[in-house]
Design a protein around this motif. Structure first.
Motif, PDB file in Angstrom:
ATOM      1  N   GLN A 138      38.839  27.555  40.132  1.00  0.00           N
ATOM      2  CA  GLN A 138      38.563  28.917  40.862  1.00  0.00           C
ATOM      3  C   GLN A 138      36.805  29.758  40.061  1.00  0.00           C
ATOM      4  N   ALA A 139      36.649  28.751  38.937  1.00  0.00           N
ATOM      5  CA  ALA A 139      35.389  28.756  38.769  1.00  0.00           C
ATOM      6  C   ALA A 139      34.527  28.284  39.606  1.00  0.00           C
ATOM      7  N   VAL A 188      34.030  30.201  42.131  1.00  0.00           N
ATOM      8  CA  VAL A 188      33.328  30.920  42.840  1.00  0.00           C
ATOM      9  C   VAL A 188      32.098  30.641  42.268  1.00  0.00           C
ATOM     10  N   TYR A 197      49.362  34.843  37.256  1.00  0.00           N
ATOM     11  CA  TYR A 197      47.674  34.166  37.750  1.00  0.00           C
ATOM     12  C   TYR A 197      47.823  32.859  38.431  1.00  0.00           C
ATOM     13  N   SER A 226      35.146  35.041  47.093  1.00  0.00           N
ATOM     14  CA  SER A 226      35.911  34.197  46.894  1.00  0.00           C
ATOM     15  C   SER A 226      36.781  33.934  45.468  1.00  0.00           C
ATOM     16  N   ALA A 227      36.632  35.582  44.528  1.00  0.00           N
ATOM     17  CA  ALA A 227      37.280  35.399  43.520  1.00  0.00           C
ATOM     18  C   ALA A 227      38.829  35.818  43.947  1.00  0.00           C
ATOM     19  N   LEU A 228      38.661  37.024  45.241  1.00  0.00           N
ATOM     20  CA  LEU A 228      40.026  37.909  44.954  1.00  0.00           C
ATOM     21  C   LEU A 228      41.016  37.065  46.243  1.00  0.00           C
ATOM     22  N   GLY A 260      46.411  31.527  42.167  1.00  0.00           N
ATOM     23  CA  GLY A 260      45.016  30.310  41.833  1.00  0.00           C
ATOM     24  C   GLY A 260      45.792  28.911  42.560  1.00  0.00           C
ATOM     25  N   LEU A 300      31.068  37.148  46.682  1.00  0.00           N
ATOM     26  CA  LEU A 300      31.544  37.046  45.267  1.00  0.00           C
ATOM     27  C   LEU A 300      33.049  37.472  44.991  1.00  0.00           C
ATOM     28  N   PHE A 304      40.316  34.117  47.230  1.00  0.00           N
ATOM     29  CA  PHE A 304      40.213  32.184  47.028  1.00  0.00           C
ATOM     30  C   PHE A 304      40.889  30.771  47.744  1.00  0.00           C
ATOM     31  N   THR A 312      28.694  32.237  44.972  1.00  0.00           N
ATOM     32  CA  THR A 312      27.757  33.300  44.532  1.00  0.00           C
ATOM     33  C   THR A 312      26.109  32.263  44.879  1.00  0.00           C
TER      34      THR A 312
END
Length: 249
Positions: free
Chosen positions: A145-146, A149, A109, A53-55, A113, A50, A57, A153
């Motif tokens: 990105q969503a 992630v 961002y 993948s978010a940080l 991203g 989690l 990316f 997850t």
């Protein structure tokens, strides 16, 4: 006073961006779930895929990081490997400077991203008439990105719920790069870059061994490309300057 107007602008941009990201949704969910499964099969808790993948990316680098976390602590080697694997993003950033100009608070961002798929969408698709450019690029980046992630997850959660033999799952990264390599080979006329990459990797594999060949091979590839590019420009300059008929031929 400005909130309704801002919401309307953002809503129009979201409606324009979402359909363009649907092909990315399918690919990112599959790869993300595979990544989540891989992380849990190596003993990492759900928070790792989690957070990574978010940080981080960076899909390929996240797969590589699994082995980095399990190997001997080597921050300089990890830094060099990360720079080599993601060096293409330097060129992405330079190419997107005009597009990102004037986007305000969204710009940091958008820079963070920027992945391969987002770059492809943002660079090749102009915002529709009446849609704000900054919000349009923001939602493309955020949605992609969503998806990644969410897939990572979901894979981690499913990996914890459904226990199975995950041996060989790490081959998903190798298979992904094999498909990309084959696709580029079929789509391009010249195979010089691919041959250089294969030859450099094979030489470094024989010289340094399977555990230490990645970074030397990437350095060798960069050096060979730099020399070849300079030689090619010199040759083209000589041809244009001395004998134009040869160029035409």
């Amino acid at each position: 006073m400005d909130h309704p107007k801002t919401g309307s602008v953002a809503g129009k941009a979201f409606k324009a961006a979402f359909p363009m990201t649907l092909p990315i949704l399918a690919g990112f969910l599959f790869l993300g779930i595979s990544y989540g499964f891989l992380m849990t099969s190596k003993g990492f808790p759900i928070i790792y895929p989690l957070a990574m993948s978010a940080l981080i990316f960076a899909g390929s680098m996240e797969f590589v990081t699994v082995d980095l976390l399990l190997s001997t602590f080597n921050p300089l080697g990890a830094l060099a490997l990360t720079l080599m694997v993601n060096a293409r993003h330097l060129f992405y950033g330079l190419a997107m400077l005009p597009r990102f100009r004037g986007t305000g608070w969204k710009k940091p961002y958008l820079i963070f991203g920027m992945c391969d798929e987002t770059f492809a969408l943002v660079s090749s698709n102009k915002e529709p008439p009446g849609v704000d450019r900054g919000w349009f690029m923001f939602f493309i980046t955020l949605l992609n990105q969503a998806y990644w992630v969410g897939g990572a997850t979901a894979g981690a959660v499913l990996g914890n719920l459904a226990r199975f033999d995950a041996r060989g799952l790490e081959f998903v990264l190798t298979s992904m790069f094999t498909v990309l390599f084959a696709d580029q080979w079929l789509k391009t006329r010249t195979h010089f870059p691919a041959v250089i990459g294969l030859a450099s990797s094979l030489i470094c594999l024989l010289v340094f061994g399977a555990d230490h060949f990645i970074i030397p091979s990437m350095v060798l590839i960069v050096v060979v490309f730099a020399i070849a590019d300079r030689t090619l420009w010199k040759r083209q300059g000589n041809l244009y300057g001395s004998d134009r008929r040869e160029v035409g031929a």
